[in-house]
Design a protein around this motif. Structure first.
Motif, mmCIF file in Angstrom:
data_model
loop_
_atom_site.group_PDB
_atom_site.id
_atom_site.type_symbol
_atom_site.label_atom_id
_atom_site.label_comp_id
_atom_site.label_asym_id
_atom_site.label_seq_id
_atom_site.Cartn_x
_atom_site.Cartn_y
_atom_site.Cartn_z
ATOM 1 N N VAL A 1 -9.661 6.189 8.609
ATOM 2 C CA VAL A 1 -9.619 7.649 8.712
ATOM 3 C C VAL A 1 -8.403 8.225 7.990
ATOM 4 O O VAL A 1 -8.500 9.255 7.302
ATOM 5 C CB VAL A 1 -9.619 8.079 10.189
ATOM 6 C CG1 VAL A 1 -9.412 9.595 10.305
ATOM 7 C CG2 VAL A 1 -10.925 7.674 10.860
ATOM 8 N N TYR A 2 -7.257 7.556 8.131
ATOM 9 C CA TYR A 2 -6.009 8.114 7.600
ATOM 10 C C TYR A 2 -5.511 7.385 6.354
ATOM 11 O O TYR A 2 -4.326 7.408 6.058
ATOM 12 C CB TYR A 2 -4.928 8.081 8.685
ATOM 13 C CG TYR A 2 -5.243 8.973 9.857
ATOM 14 C CD1 TYR A 2 -5.132 10.354 9.752
ATOM 15 C CD2 TYR A 2 -5.682 8.437 11.065
ATOM 16 C CE1 TYR A 2 -5.429 11.185 10.828
ATOM 17 C CE2 TYR A 2 -5.985 9.248 12.145
ATOM 18 C CZ TYR A 2 -5.859 10.615 12.023
ATOM 19 O OH TYR A 2 -6.164 11.431 13.084
ATOM 20 N N LYS A 3 -6.419 6.781 5.610
ATOM 21 C CA LYS A 3 -6.018 6.045 4.411
ATOM 22 C C LYS A 3 -5.285 6.936 3.413
ATOM 23 O O LYS A 3 -4.202 6.621 2.932
ATOM 24 C CB LYS A 3 -7.265 5.431 3.768
ATOM 25 C CG LYS A 3 -6.943 4.473 2.609
ATOM 26 C CD LYS A 3 -7.068 5.163 1.263
ATOM 27 C CE LYS A 3 -7.009 4.136 0.155
ATOM 28 N NZ LYS A 3 -5.881 4.296 -0.741
ATOM 29 N N TRP A 4 -5.873 8.085 3.107
ATOM 30 C CA TRP A 4 -5.290 8.961 2.099
ATOM 31 C C TRP A 4 -4.016 9.621 2.609
ATOM 32 O O TRP A 4 -3.080 9.857 1.833
ATOM 33 C CB TRP A 4 -6.308 10.019 1.668
ATOM 34 C CG TRP A 4 -7.584 9.422 1.183
ATOM 35 C CD1 TRP A 4 -8.810 9.513 1.757
ATOM 36 C CD2 TRP A 4 -7.757 8.604 0.014
ATOM 37 N NE1 TRP A 4 -9.741 8.815 1.037
ATOM 38 C CE2 TRP A 4 -9.126 8.246 -0.049
ATOM 39 C CE3 TRP A 4 -6.894 8.139 -0.975
ATOM 40 C CZ2 TRP A 4 -9.651 7.454 -1.051
ATOM 41 C CZ3 TRP A 4 -7.418 7.343 -1.982
ATOM 42 C CH2 TRP A 4 -8.774 7.016 -2.021
ATOM 43 N N ALA B 1 -0.606 2.695 0.527
ATOM 44 C CA ALA B 1 -0.066 2.043 1.720
ATOM 45 C C ALA B 1 -0.471 0.573 1.788
ATOM 46 O O ALA B 1 0.235 -0.247 2.379
ATOM 47 C CB ALA B 1 -0.545 2.774 2.968
ATOM 48 N N SER B 2 -1.607 0.239 1.166
ATOM 49 C CA SER B 2 -2.077 -1.151 1.197
ATOM 50 C C SER B 2 -1.114 -2.105 0.509
ATOM 51 O O SER B 2 -1.091 -3.298 0.816
ATOM 52 C CB SER B 2 -3.456 -1.257 0.531
ATOM 53 O OG SER B 2 -3.406 -0.801 -0.811
ATOM 54 N N SER B 3 -0.298 -1.587 -0.410
ATOM 55 C CA SER B 3 0.662 -2.450 -1.104
ATOM 56 C C SER B 3 1.767 -2.922 -0.174
ATOM 57 O O SER B 3 2.495 -3.864 -0.502
ATOM 58 C CB SER B 3 1.275 -1.707 -2.295
ATOM 59 O OG SER B 3 1.988 -0.563 -1.864
ATOM 60 N N ILE B 4 1.892 -2.277 0.987
ATOM 61 C CA ILE B 4 2.852 -2.721 2.000
ATOM 62 C C ILE B 4 2.141 -3.380 3.177
ATOM 63 O O ILE B 4 2.522 -4.467 3.625
ATOM 64 C CB ILE B 4 3.697 -1.532 2.507
ATOM 65 C CG1 ILE B 4 4.657 -1.047 1.430
ATOM 66 C CG2 ILE B 4 4.493 -1.932 3.753
ATOM 67 C CD1 ILE B 4 5.538 0.092 1.874
ATOM 68 N N ILE B 5 1.101 -2.729 3.681
ATOM 69 C CA ILE B 5 0.430 -3.211 4.893
ATOM 70 C C ILE B 5 -0.179 -4.586 4.687
ATOM 71 O O ILE B 5 -0.014 -5.487 5.538
ATOM 72 C CB ILE B 5 -0.654 -2.206 5.327
ATOM 73 C CG1 ILE B 5 -0.028 -0.859 5.675
ATOM 74 C CG2 ILE B 5 -1.427 -2.748 6.531
ATOM 75 C CD1 ILE B 5 -1.031 0.228 5.984
ATOM 76 N N LEU B 6 -0.882 -4.784 3.583
ATOM 77 C CA LEU B 6 -1.548 -6.066 3.360
ATOM 78 C C LEU B 6 -0.564 -7.224 3.245
ATOM 79 O O LEU B 6 -0.735 -8.253 3.923
ATOM 80 C CB LEU B 6 -2.431 -5.978 2.110
ATOM 81 C CG LEU B 6 -3.378 -7.164 1.874
ATOM 82 C CD1 LEU B 6 -4.339 -7.324 3.031
ATOM 83 C CD2 LEU B 6 -4.150 -6.969 0.573
#
Length: 247
Positions: free
Chosen positions: A204-207, A217-222
């Protein structure tokens, strides 16, 4: 297959059958809508509107799978998910019937005695296969949103499994007429809720997360989830070397 135990054979048969059915359904959809741009009413991803090849292959806008190879390859995640779910079912049947003949004796295998985590991991893998597959098939904003969010699901399932191995119960005290009594509650339902809720929130809050950070954010979370998973596994092996290596 021929040297596997009966439960493993049943899991493999289910996995193969479910994979064949899934592949046939996808192939029928590709045949049925051949030459049609079924994604035309979906908002295209702004980074993929140019005509140059993307993800190392050409785009086919009048096809169910706009990038065919990248779309079909995601069925591998679904296969793993099917097998994990089938394994969870076989473990559940064994626990329910007290028939543990295919269990490893003399070891404390938390995963075998808690098949719900195999189920959670399998659901995460299927989520990943569908999310990534939808994105590469449609090249749409919603597809990218689901693709990124689904990458975290299998990792969160594995992390929750490792944490629950260490802390399987929540202990609490209750006041009684004669004093206090202690009781414990399994932790896994809480972990299930957290993993599923996080998967929904990441979608829901990806963007919004990207806008807040100023970069994906995926460059940190993953990487954090991957490193955390490896770190927990290393700590587990260091402090509990007697545990079964194959969960």
């Amino acid at each position: 297959y021929f040297y596997a135990d009966e439960a493993t054979k049943k899991s493999l048969v289910f996995t193969i059958a479910a994979t064949v059915v899934t592949a046939l359904c996808l192939r029928y959809a590709e045949y049925r809508y051949d030459g049609e741009n079924i994604w035309k009413d979906w908002k295209g991803d702004i980074e993929l509107t140019a005509e140059q090849p993307v993800y190392s292959e050409l785009r086919h806008y009048n096809n169910v799978f706009r990038t065919e190879v990248n779309s079909w390859s995601n069925i591998c995640y679904i296969v793993v998910g099917y097998h994990a779910i089938a394994t969870a079912y076989q473990d559940y049947i064994a626990l329910s019937s007290y028939s543990k003949k295919y269990y490893l004796t003399g070891t404390s295998n938390y995963l075998l005695s808690n098949p719900q985590f195999s189920l959670l991991f399998g659901m995460g893998c299927i989520h990943l296969g569908i999310g990534s597959g939808l994105f590469h098939a449609s090249l749409t904003v919603v597809g990218r949103q689901l693709d990124v969010a689904s990458m975290y699901s299998p990792l969160m399932a594995l992390i929750s499994l490792m944490i629950c191995r260490w802390y399987p119960y929540m202990n609490h005290r209750e006041a009684t007429g004669g004093g206090q009594s202690s009781s414990s509650t399994p932790c896994w339902p809480l972990h299930f809720v957290v993993v599923i809720l996080c998967a929904i929130l990441f979608f829901v809050y990806k963007w919004e997360l990207d806008a807040l950070l100023g970069f994906p954010a995926s460059s940190i979370i993953l990487p954090v989830l991957i490193i955390l998973g490896y770190a927990l596994a290393l700590v587990d092996r260091a402090y509990y070397p007697h545990r079964q290596a194959e969960w």
